[in-house]
Design an enzyme around this catalytic site. Sequence first.
Site, PDB file in Angstrom:
ATOM      1  N   LYS A 158       0.876  -1.170   0.000  1.00  0.00           N
ATOM      2  CA  LYS A 158       0.000   0.000   0.000  1.00  0.00           C
ATOM      3  C   LYS A 158       0.913   1.220   0.000  1.00  0.00           C
ATOM      4  O   LYS A 158       1.451   1.616   1.045  1.00  0.00           O
ATOM      5  CB  LYS A 158      -0.895  -0.045   1.242  1.00  0.00           C
TER       6      LYS A 158
HETATM    7  N1  PPE Z   1      -7.989  -1.161  -2.649  1.00  0.00           N
HETATM    8  C1  PPE Z   1      -7.357   0.026  -2.566  1.00  0.00           C
HETATM    9  C2  PPE Z   1      -6.683   0.565  -3.762  1.00  0.00           C
HETATM   10  C3  PPE Z   1      -7.361   0.716  -1.352  1.00  0.00           C
HETATM   11  O1  PPE Z   1      -6.734   1.878  -1.273  1.00  0.00           O
HETATM   12  C4  PPE Z   1      -8.041   0.184  -0.237  1.00  0.00           C
HETATM   13  C5  PPE Z   1      -8.078   0.923   1.064  1.00  0.00           C
HETATM   14  C6  PPE Z   1      -8.683  -1.076  -0.370  1.00  0.00           C
HETATM   15  C7  PPE Z   1      -8.612  -1.720  -1.594  1.00  0.00           C
HETATM   16  C8  PPE Z   1      -9.370  -1.751   0.777  1.00  0.00           C
HETATM   17  O2  PPE Z   1      -8.461  -2.209   1.747  1.00  0.00           O
HETATM   18  P1  PPE Z   1      -8.853  -2.349   3.279  1.00  0.00           P
HETATM   19  O3  PPE Z   1      -8.963  -0.964   3.821  1.00  0.00           O
HETATM   20  O4  PPE Z   1      -7.752  -3.113   3.887  1.00  0.00           O
HETATM   21  O5  PPE Z   1     -10.144  -3.073   3.343  1.00  0.00           O
HETATM   22  N2  PPE Z   1      -8.051   2.329   0.954  1.00  0.00           N
HETATM   23  C9  PPE Z   1      -7.697   3.146   2.092  1.00  0.00           C
HETATM   24  C10 PPE Z   1      -7.420   4.581   1.703  1.00  0.00           C
HETATM   25  C11 PPE Z   1      -8.567   5.492   1.497  1.00  0.00           C
HETATM   26  C12 PPE Z   1      -8.162   6.957   1.384  1.00  0.00           C
HETATM   27  O6  PPE Z   1      -8.863   7.713   0.686  1.00  0.00           O
HETATM   28  O7  PPE Z   1      -7.185   7.391   2.000  1.00  0.00           O
HETATM   29  C13 PPE Z   1      -8.702   3.001   3.220  1.00  0.00           C
HETATM   30  O8  PPE Z   1      -9.833   2.603   3.007  1.00  0.00           O
HETATM   31  O9  PPE Z   1      -8.296   3.273   4.354  1.00  0.00           O
END
Ligand code: PPE
Length: 305
Positions: A158
């Site tokens: 990430k």
């Molecule tokens: N895909 C991406 C590209 C992504 O950034 C997130 C989280 C997810 C999937 C889902 O992952 P999880 O949170 O582990 O279920 N995105 C983060 C960033 C958002 C932001 O705008 O900053 C979040 O949800 O915290």
Amino acid sequence: MIEKTEKIWINGKLVPWDEAKVHVLTHTLHYGLGVFEGIRCYNTDKGPAVFRLSEHVKRLFDSAKIFLMEIPFSQEEIQNAILETIKVNNVKECYIRPLVFIGEGAMGLYPEGNPINVAIAVWPWGAYLGDDGLKNGIRVKTSSFIRNHVNSNMSRGKVCGYYVTSQLAKKEAIACGYNEALLLDTEGYVSEGSGENIFIVRGRTLKTTPLTSILEGITRESIITIARDEGIDIIFERFTRDEVYIADEAFFTGTAAEITPIRELDGRSIGSGKPGPVTRLLQEKFFSIVKGKEEKYLHWLTLVK
Ligand code: PPE
């Protein structure tokens, strides 16, 4: 503007929010290599509790490992720092943003010896895609931008710089009157939202993208577990945008987005155009779990105390 809290944790110290600053030659600011997490803390009957804390901190360390960044703290120290930051800020519910970034020193693409810094900020953050989106579903547009090839954006990490594409996709979707973007992969299959994983429902069967080209979402994994416990079948298989058009239901998952129903993709209503029964069931269950109301999943919560 987000709502400020009092203190931000940086490299082991809690500093006032307005003093948590960096130098303009901070390496990450120029070249985009930094890794981060997004975590949520919810209020429960026993007080604030962090959802899946150890899993998020583990993913932060995994991201750093992939990118050859050595975090100068242990996972346990970071977990404790997160709990401490929530506590001193006296918030009951918040979003938590740990960020690992390369500090100033060398410029150029080989920042050997530059310090690796860790910051943790927390702030209250409501429904990411709006209260109405959470309740009635959002309108999504397939992006003209595609998710980078997996050998460019290694999807187990990430990483700050990855979100350049996400921002382009999101801006485009909003400029076209939608709420969120859906990105396809380099072969044209559905990958994920700008900051969310995607699920679709056909009949009683849930389908989600395999891990090929997506972030391994912790909310995604939680929903998979919850669905299995509810006796709902899940298929992990690549699918195309038109399969979303004809799905009975679709929803996004993410820490920020939580479980957000998708009511439309590219001008096609999904199912009835309203959140369907499977989405609603999983959403209700999810919120009940994060608020500490489900005995069976209490191990997913870490009380702040
Ligand atoms: N895909 C991406 C590209 C992504 O950034 C997130 C989280 C997810 C999937 C889902 O992952 P999880 O949170 O582990 O279920 N995105 C983060 C960033 C958002 C932001 O705008 O900053 C979040 O949800 O915290």
